[in-house]
Motif scaffolding. Structure first.
Motif, PDB file in Angstrom:
ATOM      1  N   ILE A 151       8.734  75.070   5.311  1.00 51.06           N
ATOM      2  CA  ILE A 151       9.509  75.749   6.343  1.00 51.06           C
ATOM      3  C   ILE A 151       8.966  77.164   6.514  1.00 51.06           C
ATOM      4  CG2 ILE A 151      11.800  76.535   7.032  1.00 51.06           C
ATOM      5  CD1 ILE A 151      12.964  74.352   5.241  1.00 51.06           C
ATOM      6  N   ALA A 172      13.906  81.348   7.556  1.00 49.93           N
ATOM      7  CA  ALA A 172      13.349  80.180   6.861  1.00 49.93           C
ATOM      8  C   ALA A 172      14.281  79.750   5.731  1.00 49.93           C
ATOM      9  CB  ALA A 172      11.958  80.502   6.325  1.00 49.93           C
ATOM     10  N   VAL A 175      17.361  77.811   7.028  1.00 54.01           N
ATOM     11  CA  VAL A 175      17.060  76.412   7.329  1.00 54.01           C
ATOM     12  C   VAL A 175      16.933  75.614   6.030  1.00 54.01           C
ATOM     13  CG1 VAL A 175      15.341  74.849   8.339  1.00 54.01           C
ATOM     14  CG2 VAL A 175      16.003  76.943   9.550  1.00 54.01           C
ATOM     15  N   GLN A 176      16.281  76.203   5.035  1.00 61.91           N
ATOM     16  CA  GLN A 176      16.172  75.540   3.739  1.00 61.91           C
ATOM     17  C   GLN A 176      17.551  75.265   3.140  1.00 61.91           C
ATOM     18  OE1 GLN A 176      14.358  77.935   0.688  1.00 61.91           O
ATOM     19  NE2 GLN A 176      14.225  76.260  -0.778  1.00 61.91           N
ATOM     20  N   ALA A 191      10.077  77.449   1.487  1.00 57.27           N
ATOM     21  CA  ALA A 191      10.388  78.279   2.653  1.00 57.27           C
ATOM     22  C   ALA A 191       9.640  79.606   2.556  1.00 57.27           C
ATOM     23  CB  ALA A 191      11.893  78.521   2.751  1.00 57.27           C
ATOM     24  N   ILE A 217       8.799  73.454  10.740  1.00 57.69           N
ATOM     25  CA  ILE A 217       8.847  72.623   9.543  1.00 57.69           C
ATOM     26  C   ILE A 217       7.610  71.737   9.568  1.00 57.69           C
ATOM     27  CG2 ILE A 217      10.141  70.941   8.176  1.00 57.69           C
ATOM     28  CD1 ILE A 217      12.651  71.795   9.670  1.00 57.69           C
TER      29      ILE A 217
END
Length: 224
Positions: A151, A172, A175-176, A191, A217
């Protein structure tokens, strides 16, 4: 390395072998792959144990955690099926420009989400309207579990380099965290924030800056 941790590692590897063996018996083979299962059992044990003795310990542990690596011609088919699933599940998002799915060299995939739809300006909080899209992505990468997820957060060139770097890292990381809360195995995810250093369009226009504000990603098959 002491004997006790090594025994725990061996036990984990053995468990991975047994899981793959059960699936091969027809008791639960999923998209982690009928073709991929051939040769995976040995990879799970050998990867976790042999990798533990050298610099490749992390790689070996990852292979063990996902139940063995992909091998041979199974890799291309596995990743192509995953790409098709992404395009089907995310058809609306792709049509609207929220998401793009690209096939990369070496059987890798790129799922790209725009900052305009994922985050508010100068924020690292995923917008609630994007949760359903994130859930779709998490479901597919969980279905195809023999991959690493890289990511990467990116920004445009406005603001200081330090601010952009930290913002990209936080995005990042957001999102992780979301994917992990959706059940994606943490060992599979890395990430990283790149700030303004990897633009895909000119920062001289607002349209270009909007393209540069993104989270990517990159999905990499785990191979022996």
């Amino acid at each position: 390395m002491t004997l006790r941790p090594l025994k725990r590692l061996a036990a984990s590897a053995l468990a991975a072998v047994l899981v793959v063996g059960c699936a091969a018996d027809g008791s639960g083979l999923t998209e982690t792959g009928a073709g991929a299962a051939l040769g995976s059992a040995g990879g799970a044990a050998a990867g976790a144990i042999i990798g533990s003795f050298g610099a490749n310990a992390g790689r070996g542990a990852l292979i063990g955690a996902v139940g063995g690596a992909l091998i041979g011609t199974a890799v291309g088919a596995y990743m192509e099926n995953q790409r098709k699933d992404f395009e089907k599940a995310l058809a609306d998002e792709i049509a609207s420009g929220m998401i793009s799915v690209q096939k990369l060299p070496n059987d890798q995939l790129l799922v790209r989400m725009t900052g305009a739809t994922t985050f508010e300006i100068d924020s690292d909080r995923i917008q609630p309207g994007f949760y359903s899209t994130m859930d779709k992505i998490s479901a597919i990468v969980s279905k195809y579990g023999k991959t690493e997820l890289l990511i990467s957060g990116h920004t445009d060139s406005t603001g200081s380099a330090e601010h952009n770097q930290l913002l990209s890292q936080r995005r990042a990381g957001a999102v992780q965290y979301y994917m992990e809360s959706d059940g994606v195995l943490p060992q599979r995810i890395i990430a990283t924030g790149y700030g303004k250093n990897q633009p895909i369009a000119s920062n001289e226009t607002e349209a270009g800056r909007q393209l540069n504000r993104r989270v990517d990603i990159t999905i990499v098959p785990i191979t022996a």
